[in-house]
Design an enzyme around this catalytic site. Structure first.
Site, PDB file in Angstrom:
ATOM      1  N   ASP A 154      26.216 -19.423  21.844  1.00 31.00           N
ATOM      2  CA  ASP A 154      26.147 -19.423  20.382  1.00 31.00           C
ATOM      3  C   ASP A 154      26.796 -20.695  19.840  1.00 31.00           C
ATOM      4  O   ASP A 154      26.871 -21.696  20.535  1.00 31.00           O
ATOM      5  CB  ASP A 154      26.855 -18.160  19.847  1.00 31.00           C
ATOM      6  CG  ASP A 154      26.223 -17.638  18.570  1.00 31.00           C
ATOM      7  OD1 ASP A 154      26.417 -18.282  17.532  1.00 31.00           O
ATOM      8  OD2 ASP A 154      25.548 -16.596  18.617  1.00 31.00           O
ATOM      9  N   HIS A 205      29.811 -18.223  13.360  1.00 28.24           N
ATOM     10  CA  HIS A 205      28.781 -17.289  13.833  1.00 28.24           C
ATOM     11  C   HIS A 205      29.100 -16.761  15.222  1.00 28.24           C
ATOM     12  O   HIS A 205      29.083 -15.551  15.480  1.00 28.24           O
ATOM     13  CB  HIS A 205      27.428 -18.013  13.818  1.00 28.24           C
ATOM     14  CG  HIS A 205      26.251 -17.147  14.101  1.00 28.24           C
ATOM     15  ND1 HIS A 205      25.812 -16.873  15.386  1.00 28.24           N
ATOM     16  CD2 HIS A 205      25.403 -16.493  13.278  1.00 28.24           C
ATOM     17  CE1 HIS A 205      24.743 -16.101  15.325  1.00 28.24           C
ATOM     18  NE2 HIS A 205      24.469 -15.843  14.057  1.00 28.24           N
ATOM     19  N   SER A 404      21.307 -11.189  14.564  1.00 27.01           N
ATOM     20  CA  SER A 404      22.394 -11.859  15.295  1.00 27.01           C
ATOM     21  C   SER A 404      23.563 -10.920  15.535  1.00 27.01           C
ATOM     22  O   SER A 404      24.309 -11.080  16.501  1.00 27.01           O
ATOM     23  CB  SER A 404      22.901 -13.073  14.506  1.00 27.01           C
ATOM     24  OG  SER A 404      21.965 -14.113  14.531  1.00 27.01           O
TER      25      SER A 404
END
Length: 813
Positions: A154, A205, A404
């Site tokens: 990621d 994220h 996600s």
């Protein structure tokens, strides 16, 4: 709530200073009082359990504690690392606290919803941790994913966060070093910067994803614990800008270091658009990982609800594609869908593979609370965080939504499965997840895969592969009745210009009689097809009714705009492109001129089969809808028999098919459908899995061939909505709404007391009707209205079709 939001936004300015060890006090700021606390005070309560937060970055100071003692607060819990005290106060003491400039907020110590704890309860992760039999099967220890290596491929992971601390829970953290422009003019091996404490310095994220996989929940006393807190996390960070080389670098690192870190899982919350291509380097990389025994997961994408929006990397048959669900068991609108009936067969390395354009499974992906990147401070979701997260935890957790967030949840479940059975192959892991999933009413496999993930059942199956799972999954069924539909598509374009006439930004089209659904989709690609454009797609019906796609805050990343209309009226419709007109109206800015291309999809019911006896029947339309949505089914002789009594065995089957009922593996000789409806925590609507079953047995006797009466049906449908507590709170006689008045149900005494609350809710939700009669004598000024429920009357199959389709509408609310 406005005070809370304002405080949090302002505290975002303070947080950078706090991280540097600097404390600041704004004497002009009012003490924030939680809205629930304000409501409790207004209701006249005398004492309140509260959390008092002071300004500061460490535990409460001696001055803080002295202040409390001076106003009469001399008991409570002072936290060790945060400037907070939990205590019991009076209204007078709260009024005194409001005057103190060192007090930041006072909030009711209330139970919150919509956070990661909800997600782990909903999917059965919490049940895995507390189940005694699983603990015994696991050598006396709870199943936590212990020792299973999970790569988070990621944006990076912030290892300074205590929930995923580097060197402990985060066993390795790698920064990608793949800038081709900076290399010397020679061929060099790819290198990685290992041991980097924080690789997530841009978006946060990846840190959020890592916390969902296996955060320990340390900074929330375990409340926001991840799915597999015992797993070993390996972060592979590519930064804010992700390219193919960065992505496959994560796979390369995982394969290279698989033995060193016992890597069994790699989770990928990123993707692209377009068709599946087995020769794409990402698909090749995922296949190599699969061949090495690594289970690969991909997010399905956030471009829904239109068809054909599925992440192409998630379409590979060797990976697990994860769609995003709401916490009520429905599918999130933004979750990408596949394409019905689309797929194919291809050959790789001498082996034939078949792929389908559909997700594998659905998992929670809306308002997920997980670890917040600590440095730099991130406050992108400040408003939502203030709404959903306790002030004590705001510095450490944040809220995000998307596939996600759903994908790492399933990655954590996979780690639990692999601890339970380390011998499982990636194919077996995928199959077990599919076979244990919960059917999702009203959705097909191209939208949700096999259904909502059931962590408890998946781990149970991993422990004991002889158990019976999968026979109740709709995707595995051969149904007797079917409703056929056809979909046609039409392309269109609009030369959008914000300064021209409205009519110049419209496209007119015809909707024919009999169309069951209309879906329109456009792409706002923006300048050079890179920036995104804040445009809104609006469909205007012949009567002027408007249906809007809205504009996502992520319009720069996700260009799709989709509008879906069920049962659209026939006639001339218009598709209009609208843009934002200025920053005063919206911070996104003004939409720019663009040639916007789109598609229209028209779906029409063309017929049905296996329902030869419903023509002209009053319940005929409901039967067709119920069959189409897989809420009910006909018989093998092409009959539905709408006037036959519904049996208890049929009700069990239909509830598992279409009411969101979890699977159960029972040790009894009952059918899988019956075991499912009798188990505790049967329905998806029961997030904590603590309510009674959705059907009742008498002295252990289910009586599958007996008929179902109206009162028992009310119980089953209301219980399936997760409303046990509300039903049990009811007291008094049952009433029903008739125009502007409530009418007492005359045969209320015939309803068993334990079922009256369920009947009341079934009437209020319009799931089941009462029967009204109006009598007026020749000299009566007003008629007398009476209502009866007939609780002991048998439910006919046609009656059930009507009730079940109404239940379906209530389920989706």
């Amino acid at each position: 709530m406005k005070k809370l939001i304002t405080l949090t936004l302002m505290s975002g300015l303070l947080l950078s200073l706090l991280c540097l060890g600097i404390t600041t006090v704004d004497a002009t700021k009012k003490v924030a009082i939680g809205p629930e606390l304000e409501e409790a005070i207004a209701s006249g309560e005398s004492e309140f359990e509260v959390i008092i937060t002071f300004y500061g970055d460490r535990k409460p100071t001696a001055d803080n504690l002295n202040l409390l003692e001076n106003i009469g607060i001399n008991k409570g819990l002072s936290l060790n690392s945060l400037p907070m005290v939990a205590t019991v106060t009076t209204k007078g003491q709260i009024d005194a606290l409001k005057k103190e400039d060192t007090v930041r907020s006072v909030y009711l110590n209330r139970k919150l919803e919509y956070f990661n704890a909800d997600s782990t309860a909903l999917t059965g992760v919490n049940k895995v941790r507390t189940d005694d039999q699983m603990r015994k099967q696991n050598g006396g220890f709870p199943v936590t994913g212990d020792g299973i290596g999970v790569v988070v491929n990621d944006s990076g992971v912030d290892g300074t966060h205590q929930d995923i601390e580097f060197g402990d829970h985060l066993v390795q953290n790698v920064m990608a070093n793949a800038n081709l422009n900076s290399l010397a003019p020679e061929l060099l091996p790819i290198t990685y910067a290992e041991g980097v404490i924080n690789t997530d310095t841009n978006s946060g994220h990846g840190t959020h994803v890592a916390g969902t996989v296996g955060g320990t929940g340390e900074m929330s006393s375990g409340k926001h614990e991840g799915v597999a807190p015992g797993a070993d996390l390996i972060g592979y960070g590519s930064g804010a800008g992700l390219f193919i080389l960065d992505a496959i670098g994560g796979f390369d690192y995982a394969i290279t270091h698989q033995t060193q870190y016992d890597i069994r899982v790699i989770t990928n919350s990123w993707g692209s658009s377009g068709d599946f291509d087995p020769n794409d380097p990402v698909n090749i990389a995922s296949k190599k990982a699969f061949d090495r025994g690594i289970t690969v997961l991909f997010a399905a994408g956030n471009s829904g609800p239109g068809e054909n929006t599925h992440n192409p990397y998630a379409k590979a048959p060797w990976v697990i594609s994860v769609a995003a669900g709401e916490k009520d068991g429905t599918l999130a609108d933004f979750s990408s869908r596949g394409t019905k009936g689309v797929g194919g067969t291809f050959e790789v390395d001498g082996q034939s593979w078949t792929w389908k354009d559909e997700p594998t499974i659905t998992a929670p992906g809306v308002d997920i609370i997980s670890t917040r990147v600590m440095a730099p401070v991130s406050s992108l979701a400040a408003d939502k965080d203030a709404e959903l997260i306790e002030p004590a935890y705001l510095p450490y957790y944040t809220t995000m939504s998307g596939t996600s967030m759903a994908t790492p949840h399933v990655a954590g479940v996979v780690a639990l499965m692999l601890e339970a059975n380390p011998e499982l192959s990636p194919s077996e892991v995928k199959n077990y997840l599919q076979q244990t999933a919960t059917n999702m009413p009203g959705y097909e496999s191209w939208e949700v895969g096999t259904g909502y993930v059931n962590a408890f059942a998946a781990v149970d199956f991993a422990f004991d592969e002889t158990k019976e799972y999968g026979s109740t999954v709709n995707m595995n069924q051969t149904f007797n009745s079917n409703v056929e539909s056809t979909t046609t598509r039409k392309e269109f374009e609009v030369d959008y210009n914000p300064v021209t006439a409205v009519s110049d930004n419209q496209y007119s089209f015809e909707v024919e009689e009999g169309v069951g659904s209309l879906v329109a989709q456009v792409n706002g690609k923006g300048i050079m097809e890179e920036t995104g454009n804040p445009i809104n797609l609006v469909l205007i019906a012949p009567d002027g009714t408007e249906y809007s796609s809205g504009i996502s805050v992520l319009f720069t990343l996700y260009w799709d705009r989709t509008v879906s209309v069920n049962a659209p009226m026939s006639g001339t419709w218009k598709a209009e492109i609208r843009g934002l007109r200025g920053v005063e109206e919206n911070s996104f800015g003004t939409a720019l001129p663009e040639t916007v291309q789109g598609t229209l999809a028209f779906t029409e019911v063309s017929g049905f089969s296996g329902l030869d006896d419903i023509n002209g029947h009053p319940a005929g339309a409901a039967i067709q809808m119920g069959v189409k949505e897989r809420l009910i089914d006909g018989y093998v002789n092409d009959k539905f028999k709408p006037d036959n009594a519904l049996t208890r065995g049929e009700l069990a089957q239909y509830l598992v098919m279409g009411a969101g009922i979890r699977q159960s593996s029972s040790a009894t000789d009952l059918s899988p459908f019956v075991s499912a409806v009798l188990q505790k925590g049967a329905t998806l609507k029961d997030k904590q899995q603590i309510q009674n079953g959705v059907m009742l047995a008498t002295n252990g006797d289910f009586r599958a061939k007996s008929s179902v009466n109206r009162a028992d049906l009310a119980y089953s449908l209301v219980q399936s909505l997760g409303l046990q507590e509300k039903a049990e709170e009811f007291s008094g006689e049952v009433t029903v709404q008739y125009k502007d008045e409530r009418v007492a149900v005359e045969d209320s005494e015939d309803i068993p007391d334990r079922l009256k609350g369920y009947v009341q809710l079934a009437l209020d939700l319009n799931i089941i009707n009462a029967e009204f009669s109006v009598d007026q004598g020749p000299y009566d000024i007003e008629p007398t209205v009476t209502a009866i429920f007939s609780p002991n009357e048998d439910v006919l199959r046609g009656d059930f079709a009507v009730a079940m389709t109404r239940y379906y509408n209530a389920f989706l609310k």
